[in-house]
Scaffold this motif. Structure first.
Motif, short mmCIF file in Angstrom:
data_model
loop_
_atom_site.label_atom_id
_atom_site.label_comp_id
_atom_site.label_asym_id
_atom_site.label_seq_id
_atom_site.Cartn_x
_atom_site.Cartn_y
_atom_site.Cartn_z
N VAL A 168 0.84 -1.21 0.00
CA VAL A 168 0.00 0.00 0.00
C VAL A 168 0.87 1.25 0.00
N ASN A 169 2.12 1.09 -0.46
CA ASN A 169 3.04 2.20 -0.67
C ASN A 169 3.41 2.93 0.64
N SER A 170 3.61 2.20 1.67
CA SER A 170 4.07 2.81 2.91
C SER A 170 5.54 3.20 2.79
N ASP A 171 5.88 4.31 3.39
CA ASP A 171 7.24 4.84 3.29
C ASP A 171 8.14 4.20 4.35
N ILE A 172 8.44 2.92 4.17
CA ILE A 172 9.31 2.19 5.09
C ILE A 172 10.35 1.44 4.28
N SER A 173 11.47 1.18 4.88
CA SER A 173 12.54 0.43 4.21
C SER A 173 13.47 -0.14 5.26
N VAL A 174 14.24 -1.13 4.88
CA VAL A 174 15.21 -1.75 5.78
C VAL A 174 16.58 -1.16 5.52
N ASN A 175 17.49 -1.36 6.46
CA ASN A 175 18.87 -0.97 6.24
C ASN A 175 19.79 -2.08 6.75
N LEU A 176 21.08 -1.88 6.58
CA LEU A 176 22.04 -2.95 6.86
C LEU A 176 22.10 -3.34 8.33
N SER A 177 21.66 -2.47 9.22
CA SER A 177 21.71 -2.82 10.64
C SER A 177 20.76 -3.95 10.98
N LEU A 178 19.88 -4.32 10.05
CA LEU A 178 19.01 -5.48 10.28
C LEU A 178 19.82 -6.76 10.35
N LEU A 179 21.06 -6.73 9.86
CA LEU A 179 21.93 -7.89 9.95
C LEU A 179 22.30 -8.20 11.40
N LEU A 180 22.05 -7.26 12.28
CA LEU A 180 22.31 -7.48 13.71
C LEU A 180 21.20 -8.30 14.37
N LEU A 181 20.19 -8.68 13.62
CA LEU A 181 19.05 -9.38 14.19
C LEU A 181 19.43 -10.63 14.98
N PRO A 182 20.29 -11.53 14.47
CA PRO A 182 20.67 -12.71 15.28
C PRO A 182 21.30 -12.33 16.61
N LEU A 183 22.14 -11.28 16.61
CA LEU A 183 22.76 -10.84 17.85
C LEU A 183 21.72 -10.28 18.81
N LEU A 184 20.75 -9.52 18.29
CA LEU A 184 19.70 -8.95 19.13
C LEU A 184 18.86 -10.04 19.78
N ILE A 185 18.53 -11.08 19.00
CA ILE A 185 17.74 -12.19 19.54
C ILE A 185 18.52 -12.92 20.63
N LEU A 186 19.81 -13.14 20.39
CA LEU A 186 20.65 -13.82 21.39
C LEU A 186 20.74 -12.99 22.66
N MET A 187 20.95 -11.70 22.53
CA MET A 187 21.04 -10.84 23.71
C MET A 187 19.72 -10.83 24.47
N LEU A 188 18.62 -10.77 23.75
CA LEU A 188 17.31 -10.77 24.39
C LEU A 188 17.08 -12.06 25.16
N ALA A 189 17.45 -13.19 24.54
CA ALA A 189 17.27 -14.48 25.20
C ALA A 189 18.14 -14.60 26.45
N LEU A 190 19.39 -14.15 26.37
CA LEU A 190 20.30 -14.27 27.51
C LEU A 190 19.92 -13.31 28.64
N HIS A 191 19.40 -12.14 28.28
CA HIS A 191 18.89 -11.24 29.32
C HIS A 191 17.76 -11.94 30.09
N ALA A 192 16.81 -12.49 29.36
CA ALA A 192 15.69 -13.18 30.01
C ALA A 192 16.17 -14.38 30.80
N PHE A 193 17.12 -15.11 30.24
CA PHE A 193 17.67 -16.31 30.89
C PHE A 193 18.33 -15.94 32.22
N SER A 194 19.18 -14.94 32.21
CA SER A 194 19.92 -14.57 33.42
C SER A 194 19.00 -13.96 34.46
N TRP A 195 18.07 -13.11 34.04
CA TRP A 195 17.12 -12.54 35.00
C TRP A 195 16.23 -13.63 35.59
N GLY A 196 15.84 -14.57 34.75
CA GLY A 196 15.00 -15.67 35.22
C GLY A 196 15.70 -16.54 36.23
#
Length: 297
Positions: A168-196
């Motif tokens: 629907v022609n929304s003005d959004i786009s991705v950039n190269l920092s999306l390549l950090l996604l695996p690192l972000l998921i790992l950090m999120l999981a380890l934060h939850a793991f350690s706090w838990g």
């Protein structure tokens, strides 16, 4: 000593083991920060069974089954659009509201699921821990993978909404920092793991803390930029919200997926250092509590 078809040798730290090969050697724990990586690998199939069990028991005797993976976030998006986007009028920085809220829900649900699976390890598994030995960390680690499966399914919904918004022609786009996604998921999981693990080590003895933690986690979501971008916060509160180690993770994902906001490398570094400190402390406390928790539970 012979046990079944195994020989077990007992010896103190001051006596060296003899040269004969033994199937199993029992030694005292040397320090609190003792992670049995070899044992975790040897019991990896038990971890797989835990992942399978978590998935089956969660949706057993349900009519819609795994469809709840999609139903829950869809209805949550509708509620957020009505309350935060409509009544409160909180900006989404030009990102379509369904897509913006789905990004926050996707990451928060994964963090929440990982945290809940790690925060009650001793209480919910006391009967098993009291009868069979295996590396106790297998249980919370399997919870991370169980939640990862749900994350992957809901990520499909995120992609569907993303493609629809592009159509629907929304003005959004991705950039190269999306390549950090695996690192972000790992950090999120380890934060939850350690706090838990910290919570699990504290609540096995004082059960009323479980009620308090559940309430605190509900409030903590609003201290995390899940339903609002960090840039919309007044300056006098922005630094306070930035102290939340999850803030940089959420903002980085939105920046990579929508190309809005800023990429805060300093915030990511702070989140990573915070993670290392809390992870070390949580494993230290977990190993200490593991020695005698059965006497209390």
């Amino acid at each position: 000593m012979t046990f079944g078809n195994r020989k077990i040798q007992y010896f103190s730290e001051s006596v060296s083991p003899i040269s004969e090969k033994w199937d199993c050697i029992i030694t005292p724990r040397r320090n609190w920060f003792d992670i049995d990586l070899k044992g975790l690998w040897q019991y990896r199939y038990l971890g797989y069974m835990y992942v399978k069990r978590n998935f089956i028991t969660q949706y057993r005797q349900t009519i819609l089954g795994p469809l709840w993976f999609f139903i829950q976030p869809i209805f949550t998006i509708i509620v957020y659009m009505f309350i935060f986007g409509g009544l409160a009028g909180i900006s989404t920085e030009g990102v379509p509201q369904p897509l913006f809220y789905m990004a926050g829900i996707l990451f928060w649900n994964y963090f929440s699921d990982c945290f809940m699976s790690s925060s009650n390890v001793f209480v919910t598994n006391a009967q098993i821990f009291g009868k069979v030995y295996f590396p106790r960390l297998i249980v919370p680690i399997s919870g991370l993978f169980s939640a990862l499966f749900k994350f992957a399914v809901q990520a499909v919904l995120f992609v569907i909404i993303y493609v629809w918004c592009l159509s629907v022609n929304s003005d959004i786009s991705v950039n190269l920092s999306l390549l950090l996604l695996p690192l972000l998921i790992l950090m999120l999981a380890l934060h939850a793991f350690s706090w838990g693990l910290l919570v699990s080590s504290a609540t096995y003895k004082y059960r009323d803390l479980q009620i308090m933690i559940s309430f605190v986690m509900q409030l903590f979501m609003y201290a995390t930029p899940v339903v609002y971008p960090l840039e919309t916060i007044p300056e006098k509160y922005k630094d306070l919200v930035s102290l939340n180690p999850l803030s940089a993770i959420f903002e980085t994902f939105r920046y990579g997926a929508f190309n809005v906001g800023v990429l805060d490398w300093g915030g990511l570094l702070y989140s990573f250092i915070f993670l290392l400190v809390v992870l070390y402390a949580s494993i230290l406390l977990f190993n200490r509590v593991e020695r005698n928790f059965m006497d209390t539970v």
